[in-house]
Design an enzyme around this catalytic site. Structure first.
Site, PDB file in Angstrom:
ATOM      1  N   LYS A 270      45.652  55.034  37.190  1.00  0.00           N
ATOM      2  CA  LYS A 270      46.389  53.798  37.421  1.00  0.00           C
ATOM      3  C   LYS A 270      47.893  54.055  37.369  1.00  0.00           C
ATOM      4  CE  LYS A 270      43.027  50.610  35.322  1.00  0.00           C
ATOM      5  NZ  LYS A 270      42.781  49.759  36.490  1.00  0.00           N
ATOM      6  N   ARG A 344      31.565  49.040  36.480  1.00  0.00           N
ATOM      7  CA  ARG A 344      30.249  48.821  37.090  1.00  0.00           C
ATOM      8  C   ARG A 344      29.323  50.005  36.832  1.00  0.00           C
ATOM      9  NH1 ARG A 344      33.214  48.073  42.786  1.00  0.00           N
ATOM     10  NH2 ARG A 344      34.847  47.515  41.296  1.00  0.00           N
TER      11      ARG A 344
HETATM   12  N1  BES Z   1      39.475  47.309  34.234  1.00  0.00           N
HETATM   13  C1  BES Z   1      39.803  47.261  35.611  1.00  0.00           C
HETATM   14  C2  BES Z   1      39.948  45.843  36.144  1.00  0.00           C
HETATM   15  C3  BES Z   1      41.119  45.049  35.649  1.00  0.00           C
HETATM   16  C4  BES Z   1      42.300  45.055  36.356  1.00  0.00           C
HETATM   17  C5  BES Z   1      41.013  44.249  34.537  1.00  0.00           C
HETATM   18  C6  BES Z   1      43.360  44.294  35.932  1.00  0.00           C
HETATM   19  C7  BES Z   1      42.086  43.491  34.112  1.00  0.00           C
HETATM   20  C8  BES Z   1      43.256  43.507  34.821  1.00  0.00           C
HETATM   21  C9  BES Z   1      38.701  47.940  36.429  1.00  0.00           C
HETATM   22  O1  BES Z   1      38.059  48.988  35.817  1.00  0.00           O
HETATM   23  C10 BES Z   1      39.364  48.456  37.660  1.00  0.00           C
HETATM   24  O2  BES Z   1      40.178  49.314  37.535  1.00  0.00           O
HETATM   25  N2  BES Z   1      38.990  47.932  38.804  1.00  0.00           N
HETATM   26  C11 BES Z   1      39.558  48.330  40.025  1.00  0.00           C
HETATM   27  C12 BES Z   1      38.455  48.451  41.041  1.00  0.00           C
HETATM   28  C13 BES Z   1      38.879  49.112  42.298  1.00  0.00           C
HETATM   29  C14 BES Z   1      39.215  50.569  42.056  1.00  0.00           C
HETATM   30  C15 BES Z   1      37.758  48.995  43.303  1.00  0.00           C
HETATM   31  C16 BES Z   1      40.573  47.267  40.449  1.00  0.00           C
HETATM   32  O3  BES Z   1      40.336  46.092  40.193  1.00  0.00           O
HETATM   33  O4  BES Z   1      41.610  47.642  40.953  1.00  0.00           O
HETATM   34 MN    MN Z   2      39.103  50.802  36.090  1.00  0.00          MN
END
Ligand code: BES
Ligand code: MN
Ligand code: ZN
Length: 490
Positions: A270, A344
């Protein structure tokens, strides 16, 4: 951790000797005899601010009056606006009042409650939520700078007997929420999968629930290749935690929580900006533990199993990587296209493992997608499912708990988003309909029981200070879980 000691009293408002008396006032409230007598004792100060329209009963409006020589030392009027949902309105007013008490150093709060069944419970939850704070990793300020935190609350009512029962249930639910918020707020280096497992065992011990904890070794034996793929990048032992509350008959309700103690994104790392917020990626797990705590305290006559899948998503030489294919517990092969879509991958193995409980229903909660935050903001959780009746039941529970959810579709057409060239499914469908694609992924692993998924990425914590809630974890969806189980008991 600050929590309130509650008592219930009936009697004259004008003569309660407390530092702060709170009057929650809905638009259109006619001042009753008790308030009128108090107004007389204050020389008409109260009716004057109302007549002059200094105080207008608007939602979140507050007005602070100084009391007389006897009776309440200060009086706080809290507006509730036009009330359509009393439970939520009272809870919100109580949160505002408790935060005010904390700021002003009132040690005891008297709450005037003249309402229908359930009002006292809502007020108790709101007051408790309002005094909540996280202090464990902060050095307290010197005594002369410190305002004492409120530690007592008196609920002033007509019907003492009913109110006492509601205080008890309100405190049980509030303690569950406080636990969830504390766990969520804890930093990732302290709140580890091991720590969550200890908390789970401890809840089990106190409430007579069977606790089972699987580590890396046990999960290998179980064939949880998807969950373990995520856990591959961290030396911390991943944990699958199961708590069984067996107080009813029939198939259990199973609650499942995503417990990523930190989500760096892994190899698909990230951006640095706000990455620290990803310690909140275990809010689903915290809510399951909080709900089990509340259910234990309430001693609900139901069968409920709480499951937590916990690990930390890290980049490292041993980490899983894009292009890898993992074999899940259910047997389906998963192509990894983005290691940041890890929630997931953890959940699908836990959801598959949940089959052993022959569930009547499975509810999962997860901070699953940023896309859900874009779709619904911080007001409603995303609600998805494979059974319309169950979806409606969960939406109803959320409404009763003042934790609104909003349904998004899980139509077959969306299945295409997750199609893989090399495996049965891929773990990310790209940016379009991101929250739905994630739900569609989970749906592939929940075919053998009715299931609802709550995406709480936008609702589990707040990034800013709000009127009723401080920055930080909200406790969502502890209330929804508890209301759901309660709804099935009665
Ligand atoms: N934990 C994150 C989702 C999240 C994002 C929660 C912002 C709270 C605030 C999750 O694991 C994630 O990173 N999801 C990705 C999925 C994507 C790579 C398909 C996302 O939402 O960007
Ligand atoms: Mn994630
Ligand atoms: Zn995550």
């Amino acid at each position: 951790m600050s929590s309130l000691r509650f008592s219930v009293r009936s009697g004259q408002l004008r003569s309660v000797d407390v530092p702060l008396l709170v009057l929650p006032l809905a638009k259109g409230t006619k001042l009753d005899d008790g308030i009128t007598a108090l107004d007389d004792a204050l020389g008409g100060a109260l009716s004057r601010v109302i007549d002059r329209r200094d105080f207008r009963f608007a939602r979140d409006e507050t007005m602070h009056l100084v009391g007389g020589t006897k009776g309440p030392q200060r009086i706080l009027l809290v507006g509730m606006g036009t009330v359509t949902e009393p439970a939520g309105a009272l809870r919100r007013a109580a949160m505002i009042a408790a935060r005010f008490a904390r700021r002003t150093g009132a040690r005891e709060i008297a709450w005037y409650q003249d309402g229908s069944a359930g009002s006292v419970e809502s007020a108790v939850i709101g007051l408790s939520m309002g005094v909540w704070e996280y202090t464990e990793t902060k050095t307290p300020p010197p005594d002369d700078e410190r305002r004492p935190a409120p530690d007592e609350a008196v609920v002033l009512v007509r019907d003492e007997k009913r109110a006492k029962g509601e205080v008890e249930t309100g405190v049980a639910i509030a303690e569950g929420m406080a636990l969830a918020r504390r766990l969520a707020m804890m930093p990732g280096n302290l709140c580890t999968p091991d720590y969550l497992a200890d908390v789970g065992r401890e809840i089990g011990k106190r409430h007579g629930m069977k606790a089972t904890v699987l580590g890396r070794k046990e999960m290998e034996d179980e064939g949880m290749g998807s969950f373990l793929g995520v856990a591959q990048g961290t030396p911390q032992d991943p944990k699958l935690i199961a708590l069984e509350h067996r107080r009813g008959s029939g198939r259990p309700v199973v609650l499942v929580g995503k417990g990523l103690c930190f989500d760096s994104g892994g190899i698909s790392i990230k951006p640095a900006q706000s990455m620290e917020l990803m310690k909140f990626d275990m809010c689903g797990a915290a809510a399951v533990l909080g709900a089990m705590e509340a259910i234990g305290r309430l001693d609900l006559k139901a069968n409920v199993v709480g499951l937590v899948g916990s690990t930390t998503n890290m980049p490292s030489g041993t980490a899983f990587k894009p292009g890898d294919v993992l074999k899940s517990h259910l047997g389906k092969y998963i192509e990894i296209v983005n290691t940041d879509a890890e929630g997931r991958l953890v959940l699908c193995d836990v959801l598959s493992w949940a089959r052993r409980y022959e569930p009547a229903a499975v509810l999962d909660a997860a901070t699953l997608t940023g896309a859900c935050v874009i779709a619904l903001g911080h007001t409603a959780s995303g609600v998805f499912g494979n059974d319309e009746a169950l979806v409606q039941e969960v939406l109803g529970a959320g409404k009763r708990a003042s934790e609104p959810g909003w349904q998004l579709p899980t139509w077959e057409d969306y299945k295409e988003l997750n199609k893989s060239d090399v495996a049965d499914i891929k773990n990310s469908g790209g940016r379009a309909a991101g929250a739905i694609a994630a739900a569609m992924f989970l749906k592939e692993f929940t075919e053998s029981y009715p299931w609802v998924h709550l995406d709480i990425a936008g609702t589990a914590y707040s990034e800013t200070d709000l009127v009723a809630l401080p920055k930080g974890p909200t406790g969502v969806p502890v209330g929804t879980f508890v209301e759901f189980v309660r709804g099935r008991v009665s």
